[in-house]
Design a protein around this motif. Structure first.
Motif, PDB file in Angstrom:
ATOM      1  N   ILE A  69     132.659 125.621 144.356  1.00  0.00           N
ATOM      2  CA  ILE A  69     133.171 125.640 143.310  1.00  0.00           C
ATOM      3  C   ILE A  69     132.187 124.705 142.322  1.00  0.00           C
ATOM      4  CG2 ILE A  69     134.845 123.811 143.822  1.00  0.00           C
ATOM      5  CD1 ILE A  69     135.243 126.473 141.084  1.00  0.00           C
ATOM      6  N   LYS A  70     131.822 123.707 143.162  1.00  0.00           N
ATOM      7  CA  LYS A  70     130.746 122.825 142.221  1.00  0.00           C
ATOM      8  C   LYS A  70     129.708 123.668 141.880  1.00  0.00           C
ATOM      9  CE  LYS A  70     132.201 118.253 143.938  1.00  0.00           C
ATOM     10  NZ  LYS A  70     131.865 116.982 144.838  1.00  0.00           N
ATOM     11  N   VAL A  71     129.041 124.269 142.500  1.00  0.00           N
ATOM     12  CA  VAL A  71     127.908 124.998 142.534  1.00  0.00           C
ATOM     13  C   VAL A  71     128.224 126.276 141.233  1.00  0.00           C
ATOM     14  CG1 VAL A  71     126.344 126.830 143.285  1.00  0.00           C
ATOM     15  CG2 VAL A  71     127.042 124.831 144.658  1.00  0.00           C
ATOM     16  N   PHE A  72     129.494 126.769 141.405  1.00  0.00           N
ATOM     17  CA  PHE A  72     129.692 127.671 140.362  1.00  0.00           C
ATOM     18  C   PHE A  72     129.889 127.106 138.941  1.00  0.00           C
ATOM     19  CE2 PHE A  72     132.813 130.503 138.023  1.00  0.00           C
ATOM     20  CZ  PHE A  72     131.983 131.654 138.079  1.00  0.00           C
ATOM     21  N   LYS A  73     130.739 126.241 138.959  1.00  0.00           N
ATOM     22  CA  LYS A  73     130.794 125.089 137.784  1.00  0.00           C
ATOM     23  C   LYS A  73     129.419 124.973 136.949  1.00  0.00           C
ATOM     24  CE  LYS A  73     135.276 123.037 138.199  1.00  0.00           C
ATOM     25  NZ  LYS A  73     135.926 121.811 138.403  1.00  0.00           N
ATOM     26  N   GLU A  74     128.717 124.323 137.887  1.00  0.00           N
ATOM     27  CA  GLU A  74     127.259 123.963 137.409  1.00  0.00           C
ATOM     28  C   GLU A  74     126.543 125.183 136.814  1.00  0.00           C
ATOM     29  OE1 GLU A  74     124.019 121.527 136.458  1.00  0.00           O
ATOM     30  OE2 GLU A  74     125.949 120.971 136.857  1.00  0.00           O
ATOM     31  N   ALA A  75     126.607 125.996 137.571  1.00  0.00           N
ATOM     32  CA  ALA A  75     125.527 127.371 137.274  1.00  0.00           C
ATOM     33  C   ALA A  75     126.418 127.937 135.811  1.00  0.00           C
ATOM     34  CB  ALA A  75     125.579 128.339 138.375  1.00  0.00           C
ATOM     35  N   ILE A  76     127.629 128.152 135.882  1.00  0.00           N
ATOM     36  CA  ILE A  76     128.037 128.642 134.669  1.00  0.00           C
ATOM     37  C   ILE A  76     127.831 127.734 133.605  1.00  0.00           C
ATOM     38  CG2 ILE A  76     130.610 127.920 134.836  1.00  0.00           C
ATOM     39  CD1 ILE A  76     131.442 130.885 134.330  1.00  0.00           C
ATOM     40  N   THR A  77     128.119 126.733 133.510  1.00  0.00           N
ATOM     41  CA  THR A  77     127.965 125.493 132.427  1.00  0.00           C
ATOM     42  C   THR A  77     126.546 125.536 132.018  1.00  0.00           C
ATOM     43  OG1 THR A  77     129.567 124.260 133.480  1.00  0.00           O
ATOM     44  CG2 THR A  77     128.093 123.140 131.668  1.00  0.00           C
ATOM     45  N   LEU A  78     125.522 125.801 133.098  1.00  0.00           N
ATOM     46  CA  LEU A  78     124.059 125.700 132.633  1.00  0.00           C
ATOM     47  C   LEU A  78     123.803 127.040 132.101  1.00  0.00           C
ATOM     48  CD1 LEU A  78     121.418 123.858 132.882  1.00  0.00           C
ATOM     49  CD2 LEU A  78     121.214 125.127 135.293  1.00  0.00           C
ATOM     50  N   HIS A  79     124.307 128.126 132.380  1.00  0.00           N
ATOM     51  CA  HIS A  79     123.985 129.492 131.759  1.00  0.00           C
ATOM     52  C   HIS A  79     124.705 129.469 130.539  1.00  0.00           C
ATOM     53  CE1 HIS A  79     123.218 133.647 131.973  1.00  0.00           C
ATOM     54  NE2 HIS A  79     124.586 133.990 131.513  1.00  0.00           N
ATOM     55  N   TYR A  80     125.705 129.061 130.276  1.00  0.00           N
ATOM     56  CA  TYR A  80     126.454 129.020 128.665  1.00  0.00           C
ATOM     57  C   TYR A  80     126.181 128.017 127.775  1.00  0.00           C
ATOM     58  CZ  TYR A  80     128.240 133.437 130.384  1.00  0.00           C
ATOM     59  OH  TYR A  80     128.470 134.561 130.871  1.00  0.00           O
ATOM     60  N   GLU A  81     125.908 126.670 128.369  1.00  0.00           N
ATOM     61  CA  GLU A  81     125.865 125.507 127.581  1.00  0.00           C
ATOM     62  C   GLU A  81     124.559 124.913 127.544  1.00  0.00           C
ATOM     63  OE1 GLU A  81     129.229 123.062 128.357  1.00  0.00           O
ATOM     64  OE2 GLU A  81     130.691 124.467 127.943  1.00  0.00           O
ATOM     65  N   GLY A  82     123.749 125.301 128.729  1.00  0.00           N
ATOM     66  CA  GLY A  82     122.415 124.858 128.944  1.00  0.00           C
ATOM     67  C   GLY A  82     122.303 123.330 129.185  1.00  0.00           C
ATOM     68  N   LYS A  83     123.386 122.947 129.952  1.00  0.00           N
ATOM     69  CA  LYS A  83     123.106 121.498 130.348  1.00  0.00           C
ATOM     70  C   LYS A  83     123.848 121.192 131.787  1.00  0.00           C
ATOM     71  CE  LYS A  83     127.443 120.277 127.797  1.00  0.00           C
ATOM     72  NZ  LYS A  83     128.092 119.414 126.934  1.00  0.00           N
ATOM     73  N   ARG A  84     123.459 120.384 132.334  1.00  0.00           N
ATOM     74  CA  ARG A  84     124.017 119.827 133.650  1.00  0.00           C
ATOM     75  C   ARG A  84     125.213 119.127 133.430  1.00  0.00           C
ATOM     76  NH1 ARG A  84     119.769 120.068 137.916  1.00  0.00           N
ATOM     77  NH2 ARG A  84     118.028 121.345 137.063  1.00  0.00           N
ATOM     78  N   THR A  85     126.198 119.211 134.401  1.00  0.00           N
ATOM     79  CA  THR A  85     127.492 118.606 134.429  1.00  0.00           C
ATOM     80  C   THR A  85     127.700 117.667 135.548  1.00  0.00           C
ATOM     81  OG1 THR A  85     128.859 120.443 135.479  1.00  0.00           O
ATOM     82  CG2 THR A  85     128.767 120.483 133.111  1.00  0.00           C
ATOM     83  N   ASP A  86     126.969 117.981 136.632  1.00  0.00           N
ATOM     84  CA  ASP A  86     127.309 117.116 137.776  1.00  0.00           C
ATOM     85  C   ASP A  86     125.875 117.148 138.567  1.00  0.00           C
ATOM     86  OD1 ASP A  86     127.418 119.389 139.232  1.00  0.00           O
ATOM     87  OD2 ASP A  86     129.580 118.952 139.320  1.00  0.00           O
ATOM     88  N   SER A  87     126.005 116.790 139.841  1.00  0.00           N
ATOM     89  CA  SER A  87     124.979 116.868 140.686  1.00  0.00           C
ATOM     90  C   SER A  87     124.953 118.258 141.680  1.00  0.00           C
ATOM     91  CB  SER A  87     124.779 115.600 141.657  1.00  0.00           C
ATOM     92  OG  SER A  87     125.972 115.263 142.571  1.00  0.00           O
ATOM     93  N   ALA A  88     125.552 119.297 141.315  1.00  0.00           N
ATOM     94  CA  ALA A  88     125.528 120.546 142.262  1.00  0.00           C
ATOM     95  C   ALA A  88     124.196 120.991 142.165  1.00  0.00           C
ATOM     96  CB  ALA A  88     126.503 121.570 141.432  1.00  0.00           C
ATOM     97  N   PHE A  89     123.452 120.722 141.416  1.00  0.00           N
ATOM     98  CA  PHE A  89     122.009 121.270 141.463  1.00  0.00           C
ATOM     99  C   PHE A  89     121.113 120.058 141.488  1.00  0.00           C
ATOM    100  CE2 PHE A  89     123.692 125.106 139.923  1.00  0.00           C
ATOM    101  CZ  PHE A  89     123.250 126.050 140.647  1.00  0.00           C
ATOM    102  N   PRO A  90     120.673 119.359 142.565  1.00  0.00           N
ATOM    103  CA  PRO A  90     120.219 118.120 142.425  1.00  0.00           C
ATOM    104  C   PRO A  90     118.528 118.363 141.969  1.00  0.00           C
ATOM    105  CG  PRO A  90     120.515 118.529 144.924  1.00  0.00           C
ATOM    106  CD  PRO A  90     121.204 119.816 143.874  1.00  0.00           C
TER     107      PRO A  90
END
Length: 176
Positions: free
Chosen positions: A150-171
């Motif tokens: 879920i953390k990886v999905f949230k990070e990926a979907i946020t990065l895809h649509y908003e172009g910013k990182r939200t947490d450390s799911a992708f270090p």
């Protein structure tokens, strides 16, 4: 477009004809591997996202009901994303981009291995499907560096649509 990659068993059960998917082999936020399995003596369909290993389970689908399977998948995915705090705008955009669905064959042994791990249990005592999904998606899997799907999905979907990182799911490389 969402690509549902059915296993041979599910293709046979759903009487579906797969289309050739010409992906570049990279993992995608819009690609899902799909299989059939028994949980609590009932037939369930399990969806595993190729990129994040997010798991979605649905039941109540009979043989040959491909259209109903697609509709219930999108509805369950929306409900689950809302329960995890993913914003309405992001959900709407993802589901609008994924409104067209293509059925293909599985092509990743890694995702199939994760699917086998996620469906290891055959009985549980969860009162509702949402609790079950929240529990499954907080397990750790090796292909995503032992992080929660879920953390990886949230990070990926946020990065895809908003172009910013939200947490450390992708270090970053310096964090590894």
């Amino acid at each position: 477009m969402i690509v549902l990659k059915f296993t041979q068993a599910l293709l046979k059960d759903m009487k579906a004809v797969p289309m050739e998917c010409h992906d570049s082999g990279e993992l995608s936020l819009f690609h899902w591997h799909v299989n059939i399995y028994q949980l609590n003596r009932r037939k369930h369909i399990v969806f595993i996202n190729d990129l994040s290993r997010l798991c979605i389970l649905i039941d109540g689908i009979r043989s040959g009901q491909v259209t109903r399977l697609q509709e219930k998948f999108l509805l369950t995915l929306r409900t689950y994303m809302a329960s995890e705090g993913i914003g309405e705008a992001v959900m709407d955009t993802y589901l609008r981009e994924g409104s067209e669905i293509m059925i293909s064959k599985t092509n990743s042994r890694s995702v199939l291995g994760t699917m086998k791990e996620a469906t290891y249990f055959t009985e549980d005592d969860f009162g509702d499907d949402l609790s079950r999904l929240q529990w499954i998606n907080r397990l750790f899997y090796k292909p995503i560096d032992y992080r929660n799907p879920i953390k990886v999905f949230k990070e990926a979907i946020t990065l895809h649509y908003e172009g910013k990182r939200t947490d450390s799911a992708f270090p970053s490389k310096s964090e590894k």
